[in-house]
Structure formats: C-alpha cells, structure tokens
Design an enzyme around this catalytic site. Structure first.
Site, PDB file in Angstrom:
ATOM      1  N   TYR A  58       0.836  -1.203   0.000  1.00 45.12           N
ATOM      2  CA  TYR A  58       0.000   0.000   0.000  1.00 45.12           C
ATOM      3  C   TYR A  58       0.880   1.266   0.000  1.00 45.12           C
ATOM      4  O   TYR A  58       0.879   2.024  -0.947  1.00 45.12           O
ATOM      5  CB  TYR A  58      -0.894   0.076   1.244  1.00 45.12           C
ATOM      6  CG  TYR A  58      -1.807  -1.087   1.529  1.00 45.12           C
ATOM      7  CD1 TYR A  58      -2.230  -1.963   0.539  1.00 45.12           C
ATOM      8  CD2 TYR A  58      -2.292  -1.275   2.826  1.00 45.12           C
ATOM      9  CE1 TYR A  58      -3.092  -3.011   0.833  1.00 45.12           C
ATOM     10  CE2 TYR A  58      -3.161  -2.307   3.129  1.00 45.12           C
ATOM     11  CZ  TYR A  58      -3.555  -3.180   2.141  1.00 45.12           C
ATOM     12  OH  TYR A  58      -4.401  -4.200   2.441  1.00 45.12           O
ATOM     13  N   SER A  59       1.613   1.485   1.122  1.00 46.29           N
ATOM     14  CA  SER A  59       2.302   2.761   1.339  1.00 46.29           C
ATOM     15  C   SER A  59       3.372   3.016   0.285  1.00 46.29           C
ATOM     16  O   SER A  59       4.030   2.093  -0.189  1.00 46.29           O
ATOM     17  CB  SER A  59       2.987   2.775   2.704  1.00 46.29           C
ATOM     18  OG  SER A  59       2.094   2.449   3.719  1.00 46.29           O
ATOM     19  N   SER A  83       5.976  -4.761   5.252  1.00 48.51           N
ATOM     20  CA  SER A  83       6.363  -5.828   6.194  1.00 48.51           C
ATOM     21  C   SER A  83       6.341  -7.172   5.493  1.00 48.51           C
ATOM     22  O   SER A  83       5.405  -7.472   4.738  1.00 48.51           O
ATOM     23  CB  SER A  83       5.392  -5.872   7.376  1.00 48.51           C
ATOM     24  OG  SER A  83       5.264  -4.610   7.965  1.00 48.51           O
ATOM     25  N   GLU A 108      -7.158  -5.479   9.230  1.00 47.32           N
ATOM     26  CA  GLU A 108      -5.852  -5.220   9.842  1.00 47.32           C
ATOM     27  C   GLU A 108      -6.015  -4.488  11.173  1.00 47.32           C
ATOM     28  O   GLU A 108      -5.402  -4.832  12.185  1.00 47.32           O
ATOM     29  CB  GLU A 108      -5.019  -4.387   8.864  1.00 47.32           C
ATOM     30  CG  GLU A 108      -3.569  -4.264   9.283  1.00 47.32           C
ATOM     31  CD  GLU A 108      -2.739  -3.440   8.298  1.00 47.32           C
ATOM     32  OE1 GLU A 108      -1.551  -3.286   8.543  1.00 47.32           O
ATOM     33  OE2 GLU A 108      -3.299  -2.948   7.289  1.00 47.32           O
TER      34      GLU A 108
END
Ligand SMILES: Cc1cc2nc3c(=O)[nH]c(=O)nc-3n(C[C@H](O)[C@H](O)[C@H](O)COP(=O)(O)OP(=O)(O)OC[C@H]3O[C@@H](n4cnc5c(N)ncnc54)[C@H](O)[C@@H]3O)c2cc1C
Length: 398
Positions: free
Chosen positions: A107-108, A140, A223
């Site tokens: 995502y980021s 991650s 999440e």
C-alpha cells in the site's frame, strides 16, 4: 446447547490432544470447517451467527485447542473471500487458511502513507495482464512473500479515490526488487519494494476496475481489528505481515501484574492503581473489539476497528512506561545478557508499530471524529479533481 456446540464437543473429544502436531491439527480444523465459523460453508465456514460462533470458540478455548478465529484474524483470506473471483478463492482460500502462502501489503509509498489515495504506482493494461511500475515502502514481510495485496493507479483521469484497482501481485518475478529497511527495534522486517514492469494477470484483480479503494477499506478494517485485539493464547494468532511486524499481542495488564509481584512492588498503592487502570482499559477495549467483530460479520468495515487499534496503541505505550518503572534502573540495560530489560526496550519501541502501522493514531482519531462522533469532515480540496491535475499527483509516471 446448540448443534454446533455439540458437534464441536464431539469433534474435540475424538480428535484433540495437546500432543498433536500443530500443522496436522490446523489442517484438520480447516478442513472440518472450524477455523472460520462465520464464513459460508462452501468456503471453510459454517454460516454461524456471531453469538453461536462465540459459543463454539469458547468450547475450543476450554479444551485448550487452537484453530477458530480466522474469520476475524486472517486479513488475507478475509479480503479474498469478500472480493476474489471463485477461481481465485478455489486456488487460494485453503492455502491461506493453512498459512501456506506468504503475503505482504503493498500500500504505502514514499509520497502516500496517511493519504493512501495519493498513490502513484501505476498499472497499465496489456492484453490479459497488467504491467505495474512504481515504488512501495514499509512493506512488512515482503522478502519472504509469495504474493502482495497491491493497490495501483489504473486511471489518472479519475479523482484520486476512484482510479485505483486492487491486485494480488505475484512477488517472485524479475520486476519485483525487495530491499530491507532497518527499524528502531533493530529488526529489518519491513522493506522498500521497487516494481519495474512487473506483471499481474487480470484474473488476479480483486473487485472491479477502479474500485480498489473499497476493497482496501475491507482489508484495512481486518488489519485494524487484528491490531486492536489482545490475546492470552488460544484463538488464531495474527498472521503474515501483521504478525511479522508485532508478533502476538500481549495482555500487558496480566504480564505486568506478575512482574510487579516478582519485583516486590505489588503492594505499592500507586503501582496497583496503574495496573488497575491498564486492566480496565484493556477489558473495555476487548469488549469494544467484540462490537467491531459483530459489525464486520454483518459485512461492514466498521470505524469501531479504529477505536480498538487506537486504544491498543495507547495501552501498549502506557504499559511500556509502567514496565520501565517496575524494572527500575535495570530498565536502562540492554543486550542479550539482560534478557528482561532487552525485551522491555524492544516492546517499548515496538509499541510505535501500533501507532503508525495500519494508519497512524492521528488518522484513527480523524476516522473516529468523522465516522463515530459525526464531526465535520476534514477539508479535502483534491477529492473531486482528476488525479492527473492534483498537485503532487502529477503525470510524471502516467
Ligand atoms: C512497523 C510498521 C509496519 C508497516 N507495514 C506496512 C506494510 O506492510 N505495508 C504498507 O503498505 N505500509 C506499512 N506501514 C506503513 C504505514 O501504514 C505508514 O507508515 C502510515 O500509514 C503513515 O504513513 P507515512 O509513514 O507516510 O506518514 P505520513 O502520512 O507522512 O504522516 C506523518 C505524520 O503526519 C500525520 N498526519 C498525516 N496526515 C494527517 C491528517 N490528515 N490528519 C492528522 N495527522 C496527519 C501522521 O499522523 C504522522 O504523524 C508500516 C509502518 C510501520 C511503522
């Protein structure tokens, strides 16, 4: 006693023993449809309403048997269930539930964290495939991942939330370059991911073209819910990237009560008061999480999950400070020969994971303010502007 509870009792009496091989037990639980009780029976569930599911989970807990809870904790399978095609579900649901597929969250980006809708990683259609270019960061578990849940811009002429599509990207291909980043804890669990002409089949799209923002809301709610839950063993542990980042989430009030005894500080009234405050916050948060689960089961992505995640971040920071006081001067020591204070230092730093990962505390407060308290929305001048024309969005990639 409901039929499901009776059946669970029989299943456990016949099959469960503490000496069973963990993987073999997991397979048995998944295939016998005990792992995700609230999900449809065709996808490893039992269609149970929340209250019945809780009763069955309690039976497993009483026997000390792990297994149920993946319908709440497994964000990969949950997102796949909600948005994957039947072909994708047939291929991935079981391996995901068995933890046989390693996943990460793409995502980021360097310019898009809190403002995730500002992503610039781009997917361009090429026949039956998409060609992806861009950079992700803080990913991650990317080094070991087989697949990544990717958000990419597929239409630069739509406003920023509306031109995004959600993909299940194969990570093990030449166009995906993963580089580890060192964290404050000393770990290097998250990574930069450089994506250059990587390919993903259109069959690996989750949800409709340009509707990825809504798929993302479901995945983020999972999440945040996982991050808001405290655990005392039993139940499904958080998995994949979430687990990689923080391991299992403790019940710090209980851990610290034991520590207070060990350090001879259990009778100190000021310490007792702080332990009690921590305990109350944790219990209230657990109850809130139950509410969030019930809403999620009804098919919603609830802002209540933001409340739980924010509360858990606050609880862990408070617990870190209290633990430091209980350890006293020894808390300043570090290194393998000082195991207890080393763990303390680690968990105090790792508490920031909860304040940043999955959306920062400030962003959770914004969500709570707007969607729970009904406060006015934050001004968003670029909301209806084609992304190509947004300052900082720009057309340099497209
Ligand atoms: C341990 C860890 C693991 C992570 N794992 C992943 C992962 O697997 N995949 C992934 O995609 N990302 C991951 N992230 C990234 C994480 O989601 C982002 O760091 C987070 O969303 C914040 O984005 P940013 O770092 O760009 O900060 P920014 O968005 O630049 O924010 C900087 C500061 O400004 C504040 N701020 C920004 N906008 C607002 C606003 N509108 N209102 C109030 N305050 C605001 C923020 O709260 C923050 O304090 C992880 C992060 C951590 C710490």
């Amino acid at each position: 006693m409901t039929d499901a509870v009776r059946e669970a009792e029989e299943f456990l009496a016949t099959n469960w023993s503490r000496s069973r091989d963990a993987n073999e037990w997991r397979r048995l639980v998944v295939d016998a449809r005990w792992a995700a009780l609230r999900w449809p029976s065709e996808w490893f569930g039992r269609d149970l309403p929340d209250d019945e599911a809780k009763d069955v989970e309690a039976v497993f807990r009483e026997h000390g048997a792990p297994g149920p809870g993946q319908d709440v904790a497994n964000l990969w399978a949950g997102t796949m269930l909600a948005y994957g095609s039947d072909e994708l579900k047939a291929r991935f649901m079981r391996p995901l539930l068995l933890d046989e597929v390693a996943m990460c969250l793409l995502y980021s980006e360097p310019g898009a964290g809190s403002d995730l809708a500002g992503i610039r990683t781009t997917a361009v259609r090429d026949g039956d495939e998409w060609v992806v270019n861009g950079q992700k960061v803080w990913t991650s578990g990317a080094r070991d991942a087989d697949y990544g849940m990717l958000i990419a811009r597929t239409d630069w002429d739509q406003p920023k939330h509306r031109g995004i599509t959600f993909f299940w990207l194969p990570m093990r291909q030449p166009g995906v370059d993963v580089r580890p980043l060192r964290q404050a804890t000393g770990d290097a669990r998250f990574n930069e991911v450089f994506i250059t002409d990587a390919r993903v089949s259109d069959t690996h799209r989750l949800g409709d073209l340009n509707k990825g923002w809504w798929v993302l809301q479901t995945a983020l709610a999972y999440e945040r819910m996982v991050m808001g839950v405290s655990r005392r063993g039993g139940g499904a542990a958080p998995r994949g990237a979430t687990a990689a980042a923080h391991g299992s989430i403790p019940t710090p009030d209980i851990v610290l009560t034991t520590l207070a005894r060990q350090m001879g500080k259990y009778d100190d009234p000021a310490i007792r008061q702080r332990l009690m405050r921590l305990h109350c916050k944790r219990v209230v948060n657990d109850l809130n999480t139950e509410r969030a689960k019930a809403v999620a089961q009804a098919g919603g992505s609830s802002p209540l999950a933001s409340l739980g995640k924010l509360a858990m971040a606050m609880i862990l920071h408070e617990a870190g400070h209290l633990e430091g006081e209980l350890l006293g001067a020894a808390a300043t020591l570090d290194g393998d020969e000082f195991e207890r204070s080393r763990d303390h230092n680690y968990s105090q730093l790792n508490a920031y994971f909860f304040s940043i990962g999955g959306g920062t505390d400030q962003i959770q407060r914004n969500i709570i303010g707007e969607r729970i308290l009904g406060l006015p929305k934050e001004p968003e001048v670029d909301r209806d502007v084609p992304f190509r024309e947004v300052r900082g969005g720009g057309a340099t990639i497209a």
